[in-house]
Design a protein around this motif. Structure first.
Motif, PDB file in Angstrom:
ATOM      1  N   MET A  69      20.065  69.390  86.422  1.00 19.35           N
ATOM      2  CA  MET A  69      19.547  68.246  85.670  1.00 19.35           C
ATOM      3  C   MET A  69      19.821  68.395  84.180  1.00 19.35           C
ATOM      4  O   MET A  69      19.709  69.488  83.631  1.00 19.35           O
ATOM      5  CB  MET A  69      18.047  68.091  85.910  1.00 19.35           C
ATOM      6  CG  MET A  69      17.698  67.737  87.339  1.00 19.35           C
ATOM      7  SD  MET A  69      15.915  67.516  87.543  1.00 19.35           S
ATOM      8  CE  MET A  69      15.831  67.241  89.321  1.00 19.35           C
ATOM      9  N   GLY A 124      16.012  60.655  84.127  1.00 17.51           N
ATOM     10  CA  GLY A 124      16.794  59.507  84.574  1.00 17.51           C
ATOM     11  C   GLY A 124      17.704  58.861  83.566  1.00 17.51           C
ATOM     12  O   GLY A 124      18.310  57.824  83.861  1.00 17.51           O
ATOM     13  N   CYS A 146      20.408  60.414  81.748  1.00 10.13           N
ATOM     14  CA  CYS A 146      21.802  60.880  81.649  1.00 10.13           C
ATOM     15  C   CYS A 146      22.624  60.684  82.918  1.00 10.13           C
ATOM     16  O   CYS A 146      23.848  60.773  82.879  1.00 10.13           O
ATOM     17  CB  CYS A 146      21.831  62.352  81.243  1.00 10.13           C
ATOM     18  SG  CYS A 146      21.321  63.505  82.544  1.00 10.13           S
ATOM     19  N   TYR A 147      21.972  60.444  84.058  1.00  6.91           N
ATOM     20  CA  TYR A 147      22.662  60.264  85.345  1.00  6.91           C
ATOM     21  C   TYR A 147      23.460  61.497  85.759  1.00  6.91           C
ATOM     22  O   TYR A 147      24.386  61.419  86.555  1.00  6.91           O
ATOM     23  CB  TYR A 147      23.593  59.050  85.300  1.00  6.91           C
ATOM     24  CG  TYR A 147      22.857  57.731  85.349  1.00  6.91           C
ATOM     25  CD1 TYR A 147      22.772  57.007  86.532  1.00  6.91           C
ATOM     26  CD2 TYR A 147      22.224  57.216  84.213  1.00  6.91           C
ATOM     27  CE1 TYR A 147      22.086  55.796  86.576  1.00  6.91           C
ATOM     28  CE2 TYR A 147      21.529  56.019  84.252  1.00  6.91           C
ATOM     29  CZ  TYR A 147      21.465  55.319  85.442  1.00  6.91           C
ATOM     30  OH  TYR A 147      20.784  54.130  85.490  1.00  6.91           O
ATOM     31  N   CYS A 197      22.419  64.052  87.513  1.00  2.38           N
ATOM     32  CA  CYS A 197      22.014  64.635  88.800  1.00  2.38           C
ATOM     33  C   CYS A 197      22.117  63.614  89.933  1.00  2.38           C
ATOM     34  O   CYS A 197      21.353  63.658  90.890  1.00  2.38           O
ATOM     35  CB  CYS A 197      20.585  65.172  88.709  1.00  2.38           C
ATOM     36  SG  CYS A 197      19.341  63.902  88.323  1.00  2.38           S
ATOM     37  N   THR A 198      23.083  62.707  89.818  1.00  2.00           N
ATOM     38  CA  THR A 198      23.243  61.655  90.824  1.00  2.00           C
ATOM     39  C   THR A 198      23.650  62.241  92.171  1.00  2.00           C
ATOM     40  O   THR A 198      24.496  63.127  92.253  1.00  2.00           O
ATOM     41  CB  THR A 198      24.302  60.637  90.370  1.00  2.00           C
ATOM     42  OG1 THR A 198      23.890  60.078  89.123  1.00  2.00           O
ATOM     43  CG2 THR A 198      24.448  59.520  91.374  1.00  2.00           C
ATOM     44  N   CYS A 199      23.036  61.724  93.244  1.00  2.00           N
ATOM     45  CA  CYS A 199      23.391  62.129  94.598  1.00  2.00           C
ATOM     46  C   CYS A 199      23.778  60.889  95.399  1.00  2.00           C
ATOM     47  O   CYS A 199      23.518  59.750  94.988  1.00  2.00           O
ATOM     48  CB  CYS A 199      22.227  62.855  95.278  1.00  2.00           C
ATOM     49  SG  CYS A 199      20.781  61.813  95.607  1.00  2.00           S
ATOM     50  N   LYS A 236      21.962  57.632  93.640  1.00  2.12           N
ATOM     51  CA  LYS A 236      20.580  57.718  93.165  1.00  2.12           C
ATOM     52  C   LYS A 236      20.420  58.967  92.298  1.00  2.12           C
ATOM     53  O   LYS A 236      21.091  59.977  92.506  1.00  2.12           O
ATOM     54  CB  LYS A 236      19.592  57.786  94.342  1.00  2.12           C
ATOM     55  CG  LYS A 236      19.590  56.553  95.232  1.00  2.12           C
ATOM     56  CD  LYS A 236      19.044  55.335  94.521  1.00  2.12           C
ATOM     57  CE  LYS A 236      19.003  54.121  95.441  1.00  2.12           C
ATOM     58  NZ  LYS A 236      18.477  52.923  94.758  1.00  2.12           N
ATOM     59  N   ARG A 237      19.517  58.881  91.324  1.00  2.00           N
ATOM     60  CA  ARG A 237      19.232  60.016  90.453  1.00  2.00           C
ATOM     61  C   ARG A 237      18.156  60.891  91.093  1.00  2.00           C
ATOM     62  O   ARG A 237      17.067  60.401  91.390  1.00  2.00           O
ATOM     63  CB  ARG A 237      18.751  59.516  89.092  1.00  2.00           C
ATOM     64  CG  ARG A 237      19.747  58.611  88.370  1.00  2.00           C
ATOM     65  CD  ARG A 237      19.060  57.767  87.311  1.00  2.00           C
ATOM     66  NE  ARG A 237      18.064  56.880  87.920  1.00  2.00           N
ATOM     67  CZ  ARG A 237      17.223  56.109  87.234  1.00  2.00           C
ATOM     68  NH1 ARG A 237      17.255  56.132  85.907  1.00  2.00           N
ATOM     69  NH2 ARG A 237      16.357  55.347  87.857  1.00  2.00           N
ATOM     70  N   CYS A 248      16.399  63.229  89.734  1.00  2.00           N
ATOM     71  CA  CYS A 248      15.241  63.441  88.867  1.00  2.00           C
ATOM     72  C   CYS A 248      14.302  62.239  88.806  1.00  2.00           C
ATOM     73  O   CYS A 248      13.096  62.408  88.666  1.00  2.00           O
ATOM     74  CB  CYS A 248      15.688  63.808  87.459  1.00  2.00           C
ATOM     75  SG  CYS A 248      16.481  62.468  86.547  1.00  2.00           S
ATOM     76  N   ASP A 295      14.827  58.897  90.832  1.00  2.00           N
ATOM     77  CA  ASP A 295      14.673  58.199  92.108  1.00  2.00           C
ATOM     78  C   ASP A 295      14.140  59.154  93.170  1.00  2.00           C
ATOM     79  O   ASP A 295      13.532  58.740  94.147  1.00  2.00           O
ATOM     80  CB  ASP A 295      16.020  57.620  92.559  1.00  2.00           C
ATOM     81  CG  ASP A 295      16.598  56.650  91.547  1.00  2.00           C
ATOM     82  OD1 ASP A 295      15.860  55.738  91.119  1.00  2.00           O
ATOM     83  OD2 ASP A 295      17.773  56.799  91.164  1.00  2.00           O
TER      84      ASP A 295
END
Length: 245
Positions: free
Chosen positions: A210, A215, A217-218, A220-222, A229-230, A232, A234
């Motif tokens: 992260m 939410g 910086c995006y 940690c998007t999965c 989705k983020r 941290c 979502d």
């Protein structure tokens, strides 16, 4: 989310390279089991996200494993020192999924964020079976604490030095019986195996590197069935059917 100053009350090793950090301050932003806190450290650009084990209005306990320079610095801190912490981050577990008997499956320090969940479920009269998986006996944490809540606990170790030899999936046949839902937290490969093996509804708490933790910086998007989705913001908790492994 709330930013605040916290005083360290205790910081002690409870297993191999695994510590419990107890801090005092305004914890009112934390509302659900599975949320996390983000700690600022002098000399480090990024904060360190740590799962919340348990909390009340004025204090919380965070479990972490020393894996790098950031967590090494946290481990060296002593009672009385002050920390800048963001609290109330992320979306936690849905404790309403179970109406009778729930299964919690954890790997390593993944046993931390599900502890408050187990406590909430037990307070509602829900039976809770817990599988705790570790590499060896020196890494075992929270076994006695889960038992003190009234949970049925099975421990697995890869080397067989304690409990069942093998992985958490080797305990599913006996521990998942009659459970109406499950919750899992730990290494991604473990959670993928658990979600694939169980047909009942479930939730998994993901972990990613992260940047901001909130939410923006995006970083940690999965991937999910509903698009990117983020983790941290979502997450970190997602329904098993939404996760694209």
């Amino acid at each position: 989310m709330k930013q605040g100053k916290f005083i360290i009350r205790s910081n002690r090793e409870i297993a191999d390279r695994t510590f419990i950090l107890e801090v005092e301050g305004d914890c009112s932003a934390t509302e659900r089991a599975g949320q996390f806190a983000d700690i600022a450290l002098d000399g480090f650009f990024l904060r360190r996200p740590l799962a919340v084990m348990q909390w009340d209005a004025t204090k919380m306990s965070l479990i972490y494993k020393v894996v790098g320079e950031g967590t090494k610095k946290i481990a060296a801190m002593t009672p009385g020192e002050q920390l800048d912490i963001l609290t109330g981050l992320g979306n936690g577990f849905d404790a309403s999924l179970s109406s009778g008997k729930a299964l919690i499956v954890c790997g390593g320090i993944g046993a931390s964020p599900t502890f408050s969940l187990a406590k909430q479920l037990r307070e509602r009269g829900i039976e809770v079976n817990v599988i705790l998986g570790f590499n060896n006996a020196s890494e075992i944490i929270l076994e006695d604490e889960y038992k003190a809540l009234g949970c049925k606990v099975a421990v697995t170790t890869v080397d067989g030095s304690a409990g069942v030899r093998g992985f958490v999936t080797d305990a599913l046949d006996t521990m998942a019986t009659d459970c109406d839902c499950f919750y899992t937290c730990g290494p991604k490969i473990m959670m993928k195996a658990v979600c694939g093996a169980l047909e009942i509804p479930g939730e998994a708490s993901l972990e990613e590197r992260m940047g901001c933790g909130c939410g923006i910086c995006y970083g940690c998007t999965c991937h999910t069935s509903k698009g990117p989705k983020r983790v941290c913001a979502d997450g970190p908790v997602f329904k098993k059917e939404d996760i694209v492994w």
